[in-house]
Motif scaffolding. Sequence first.
Motif, short mmCIF file in Angstrom:
data_model
loop_
_atom_site.label_atom_id
_atom_site.label_comp_id
_atom_site.label_asym_id
_atom_site.label_seq_id
_atom_site.Cartn_x
_atom_site.Cartn_y
_atom_site.Cartn_z
N VAL A 116 0.82 -1.20 0.00
CA VAL A 116 0.00 0.00 0.00
C VAL A 116 0.86 1.25 0.00
CG1 VAL A 116 -1.76 1.25 1.30
CG2 VAL A 116 -1.82 -1.23 1.22
N ILE A 117 2.03 1.17 0.58
CA ILE A 117 2.88 2.34 0.75
C ILE A 117 3.17 3.03 -0.57
CG2 ILE A 117 5.24 3.00 1.35
CD1 ILE A 117 4.99 1.10 3.74
N GLU A 118 3.33 2.29 -1.64
CA GLU A 118 3.68 2.87 -2.93
C GLU A 118 2.51 3.60 -3.56
OE1 GLU A 118 6.35 0.60 -4.97
OE2 GLU A 118 7.30 0.30 -3.04
N ARG A 119 1.32 3.45 -3.04
CA ARG A 119 0.15 4.05 -3.66
C ARG A 119 -0.43 5.13 -2.77
NH1 ARG A 119 -2.13 -1.80 -4.67
NH2 ARG A 119 -2.17 -1.56 -2.46
N ASP A 120 0.39 6.06 -2.29
CA ASP A 120 -0.09 7.04 -1.33
C ASP A 120 -1.14 7.97 -1.91
OD1 ASP A 120 1.90 8.15 -2.88
OD2 ASP A 120 2.68 9.42 -1.29
N GLU A 121 -1.13 8.25 -3.22
CA GLU A 121 -2.20 9.05 -3.81
C GLU A 121 -3.53 8.31 -3.73
OE1 GLU A 121 -1.12 10.40 -7.69
OE2 GLU A 121 0.74 11.27 -6.96
N SER A 122 -3.49 7.01 -3.93
CA SER A 122 -4.71 6.21 -3.79
C SER A 122 -5.20 6.24 -2.36
CB SER A 122 -4.45 4.77 -4.22
OG SER A 122 -4.13 4.72 -5.58
N LEU A 123 -4.28 6.27 -1.41
CA LEU A 123 -4.67 6.33 -0.01
C LEU A 123 -5.39 7.64 0.29
CD1 LEU A 123 -1.55 4.84 1.78
CD2 LEU A 123 -3.81 3.81 1.58
N LEU A 179 -11.41 1.40 9.78
CA LEU A 179 -10.86 1.53 8.43
C LEU A 179 -10.09 2.83 8.28
CD1 LEU A 179 -10.51 0.58 5.53
CD2 LEU A 179 -12.80 1.50 5.04
N LEU A 180 -10.63 3.92 8.79
CA LEU A 180 -9.92 5.21 8.73
C LEU A 180 -8.60 5.14 9.51
CD1 LEU A 180 -12.96 7.61 9.00
CD2 LEU A 180 -11.28 7.57 7.12
N PHE A 181 -8.61 4.47 10.63
CA PHE A 181 -7.38 4.29 11.41
C PHE A 181 -6.33 3.53 10.59
CE2 PHE A 181 -4.71 1.73 14.17
CZ PHE A 181 -4.14 2.72 14.98
N ALA A 197 -1.29 3.35 7.23
CA ALA A 197 -0.65 3.15 5.93
C ALA A 197 -0.06 4.46 5.41
CB ALA A 197 -1.64 2.57 4.93
N MET A 198 -0.76 5.57 5.61
CA MET A 198 -0.24 6.88 5.18
C MET A 198 1.02 7.25 5.97
SD MET A 198 -3.73 9.06 4.80
CE MET A 198 -4.08 9.69 3.17
N ALA A 199 1.01 6.98 7.25
CA ALA A 199 2.17 7.27 8.08
C ALA A 199 3.37 6.44 7.64
CB ALA A 199 1.85 7.02 9.56
N LYS A 200 3.15 5.18 7.33
CA LYS A 200 4.23 4.33 6.86
C LYS A 200 4.76 4.82 5.52
CE LYS A 200 3.41 0.17 9.45
NZ LYS A 200 4.67 0.19 10.17
N ALA A 201 3.88 5.31 4.65
CA ALA A 201 4.32 5.85 3.36
C ALA A 201 5.19 7.07 3.57
CB ALA A 201 3.11 6.20 2.50
#
Length: 85
Positions: A27-34, A63-65, A70-74
């Motif tokens: 998921v990290i590579e898709r931060d715009e999708s996040l 789900l929001l959490f 995932a955003m923080a890891k990105a």
Amino acid sequence: MPDHPGRFEDGLFDKRTTRADIMYASVIERDESLDSLAEHCIAARDIIEASGTSVMRQLIDLLLFEIGVAMAKATETERQAIRSN
């Protein structure tokens, strides 16, 4: 997949990993999708708040959490890449 930590072997990092690290790696590579996913979930949260059940609110909050994690890891991965350059 074992529950105990392992190590990245790709030479990019040498850090202990957990099951969560592996789970979020794709998921990290898709931060715009996040970002888009977060926006949709926030909109859904508003609707659920108005007419959903308490279980629905708990699920969308979870789900929001997870999206936030995932955003923080990105962000962390991007910072590490910048530091290594």
